[in-house]
Write an enzyme that holds these catalytic residues in place. Sequence first.
Site, PDB file in Angstrom:
ATOM      1  N   CYS A  33     -19.467  -0.756 -17.208  1.00 57.38           N
ATOM      2  CA  CYS A  33     -20.427  -0.216 -18.174  1.00 57.38           C
ATOM      3  C   CYS A  33     -20.157   1.272 -18.441  1.00 57.38           C
ATOM      4  CB  CYS A  33     -21.830  -0.420 -17.619  1.00 57.38           C
ATOM      5  SG  CYS A  33     -23.112   0.480 -18.484  1.00 57.38           S
ATOM      6  N   GLU A  38     -36.064 -21.584  -3.240  1.00 57.48           N
ATOM      7  CA  GLU A  38     -35.233 -22.220  -4.270  1.00 57.48           C
ATOM      8  C   GLU A  38     -35.425 -23.732  -4.321  1.00 57.48           C
ATOM      9  OE1 GLU A  38     -34.142 -19.827  -2.276  1.00 57.48           O
ATOM     10  OE2 GLU A  38     -32.656 -18.548  -3.268  1.00 57.48           O
ATOM     11  N   LEU A  86     -36.515 -19.739   6.910  1.00 54.45           N
ATOM     12  CA  LEU A  86     -37.262 -20.990   7.009  1.00 54.45           C
ATOM     13  C   LEU A  86     -36.902 -21.974   5.897  1.00 54.45           C
ATOM     14  CD1 LEU A  86     -40.694 -19.376   7.951  1.00 54.45           C
ATOM     15  CD2 LEU A  86     -38.876 -20.147   9.468  1.00 54.45           C
ATOM     16  N   TRP A 136     -31.241  -8.812   7.585  1.00 49.79           N
ATOM     17  CA  TRP A 136     -31.318 -10.250   7.277  1.00 49.79           C
ATOM     18  C   TRP A 136     -29.973 -10.950   7.386  1.00 49.79           C
ATOM     19  CZ3 TRP A 136     -28.915 -13.037   3.325  1.00 49.79           C
ATOM     20  CH2 TRP A 136     -28.261 -12.275   2.334  1.00 49.79           C
ATOM     21  N   ARG A 192     -39.226 -17.946  -6.896  1.00 48.56           N
ATOM     22  CA  ARG A 192     -38.510 -19.219  -7.075  1.00 48.56           C
ATOM     23  C   ARG A 192     -39.502 -20.371  -7.169  1.00 48.56           C
ATOM     24  NH1 ARG A 192     -35.010 -16.259  -3.928  1.00 48.56           N
ATOM     25  NH2 ARG A 192     -33.196 -15.632  -5.146  1.00 48.56           N
ATOM     26  N   CYS A 235     -29.291  -1.407 -15.340  1.00 48.54           N
ATOM     27  CA  CYS A 235     -28.180  -0.493 -15.623  1.00 48.54           C
ATOM     28  C   CYS A 235     -28.454   0.867 -14.975  1.00 48.54           C
ATOM     29  CB  CYS A 235     -28.008  -0.333 -17.133  1.00 48.54           C
ATOM     30  SG  CYS A 235     -26.788   0.924 -17.561  1.00 48.54           S
ATOM     31  N   CYS A 248     -26.800  -3.587 -18.432  1.00 45.09           N
ATOM     32  CA  CYS A 248     -25.560  -2.915 -18.844  1.00 45.09           C
ATOM     33  C   CYS A 248     -25.016  -3.464 -20.161  1.00 45.09           C
ATOM     34  CB  CYS A 248     -24.501  -3.055 -17.753  1.00 45.09           C
ATOM     35  SG  CYS A 248     -24.879  -2.103 -16.274  1.00 45.09           S
ATOM     36  N   TRP A 276     -37.591 -18.490   1.650  1.00 46.79           N
ATOM     37  CA  TRP A 276     -37.072 -18.487   0.278  1.00 46.79           C
ATOM     38  C   TRP A 276     -37.375 -19.843  -0.317  1.00 46.79           C
ATOM     39  CZ3 TRP A 276     -36.245 -13.805  -1.183  1.00 46.79           C
ATOM     40  CH2 TRP A 276     -35.845 -12.839  -0.250  1.00 46.79           C
ATOM     41  N   GLU A 289     -28.020  -7.991  -2.351  1.00 45.19           N
ATOM     42  CA  GLU A 289     -27.105  -8.800  -3.158  1.00 45.19           C
ATOM     43  C   GLU A 289     -26.859  -8.244  -4.563  1.00 45.19           C
ATOM     44  OE1 GLU A 289     -27.673 -13.125  -1.072  1.00 45.19           O
ATOM     45  OE2 GLU A 289     -29.069 -12.684  -2.692  1.00 45.19           O
TER      46      GLU A 289
HETATM   47 ZN   LIG Z   1     -24.794   0.139 -16.807  1.00 41.79          ZN
END
Ligand SMILES: [Zn+2]
EC number: 3.2.1.52
Length: 503
Positions: free
Chosen positions: A306, A444, A394, A367, A141, A265, A246, A442, A297
């Site tokens: 798919c 971001e 953090l 986490w 990031r 995929c 996919c 992280w 995630e």
């Molecule tokens: Zn797939």
Amino acid sequence: MNEYSIVPQPLAIQYLPGFFRCSALPAIKTPEKSAFQGEIQVFTDQLKDAWSAAHNSGGNDGEIRLLKTETASAEEYYRLEILPEGITLAAGTGAGIYRGLQVLRQLFLSGYEAGSLSVPCGVIEDRPRFPWRGFMLDCSRYFYSVGFIKKLLDALSLHHVNVFHWHLSDDQGWRLPVESYPLLTEIGSKRREHRLWDEFSGGFYTKTEIKEVVSFAAARHIEVVPEIDLPGHASAILAAYPGLGCTGGPYRVEDRFGIFEDALCAGNDGIFPLAEAVFDTLAELFPSRYVHIGGDEVLFNRWAECPKCRKRLSELGLSEPAQLQGWFTARIAEMLKQRGKTAIGWDEILDSIGKFPLPKDTVVQSWRDEEGGNRAAALGHRVIMSPQNKGCYLDYKHIDQAEEPGRLRIGTVVQAYSLDPVTPTMDKTAASLVLGGQGNLWSEIIYAGRIAEYMIFPRICAIAEALWSEKNSRDPANFARRLKVHQRRLDKLDLLQYRGPLD
Ligand SMILES: [Zn+2]
């Protein structure tokens, strides 16, 4: 200074009358010329932080003796004896010597005033509670420079942090050069910043730079564990090789943040040669026996829709698209095993495993909360604790104030200090599987190393103490007092720090 105010708090301190004083850099002596030369070199360079340049030369009126002891009770054990006539540091390993030298560095940073050094006499004996005391930096990031990473590692080692978890890939950028997949860096390492009038940002670390970071860390007894996040958080991979998704794309290296639907995929066999090439590169560059494979995630709706993923699902006799992740994880963990490596994954790798259980030696990093760690340990997996709700994230704000940088939630210094990787629900066997914990940054909302420093310090000091020091020494008021002295040391290392309320 009448107390040492060391962070993390050592196992035992016995104060003695008198002071060790000197006005020039003390000479460092070892019984054998060849012993601990690497540690001595690093420490000598670091001492220049504590000493003003004007006092770097002159007669040696102090002495530090390093001894190798055969009776050390732990790998990182050290014993530091500070007397008026000199300092003696004894340890069984280079790691123990380095930890002891960092405590000495702390005492020198706070004991040096106006051209001379004064440290109260005493004896310190110390060893860590947990073997894994980590810090994760998200370099996807925000693409941190090698210089900044080295500055950070050096400061982290002052707190006995011994694992650098290097997050090298995510939706927003791929940072590892892989020769047989050149588009990973050519396309995947740069993103268009739509908010910034279409500027491009990013880059990648060359192999030479990666080796430089690994050896810089090793000299400070820090192990570098690389992370390549699979099969989700893969927009940068898909932008480079759209055929591995996919839908076939188009994809882009994201400049937005969040969780994206597209993953590798699971029905496409082409994802495995890519994983092999990536793991070969990691095996070449990183001596650590661990590779972090991410696994967090993953949204499963693409896999559900798919045709290739559905075909794979029925071939494997699985009922839910999510169970494909269990199959995928088992397969790449096996690839790593063939390269002598052990997989670590975020706690989602325990979910939806279907009929492909997680290989027993896979390490789970908790986490979302502590529950993933509890479950993993109960199943016999080793565990790293970095629960977001216990001050380990953090990128959260230090306190609830509009002007503070940070996002999502609040994670105070006191919360970080209260981290205990062994949870009340763990029995003795489960507790023995806990390797330790981590603070994770992280990135971001971070667009400069300076801001990263502000988010990291002093929360990482609290986490380091929670991981190093004995549980029965935990005392928030005492920590707060020591931290005041300690933050002035960190000022001397030119670190930007949060200075507001700890809770
Ligand atoms: Zn797939």
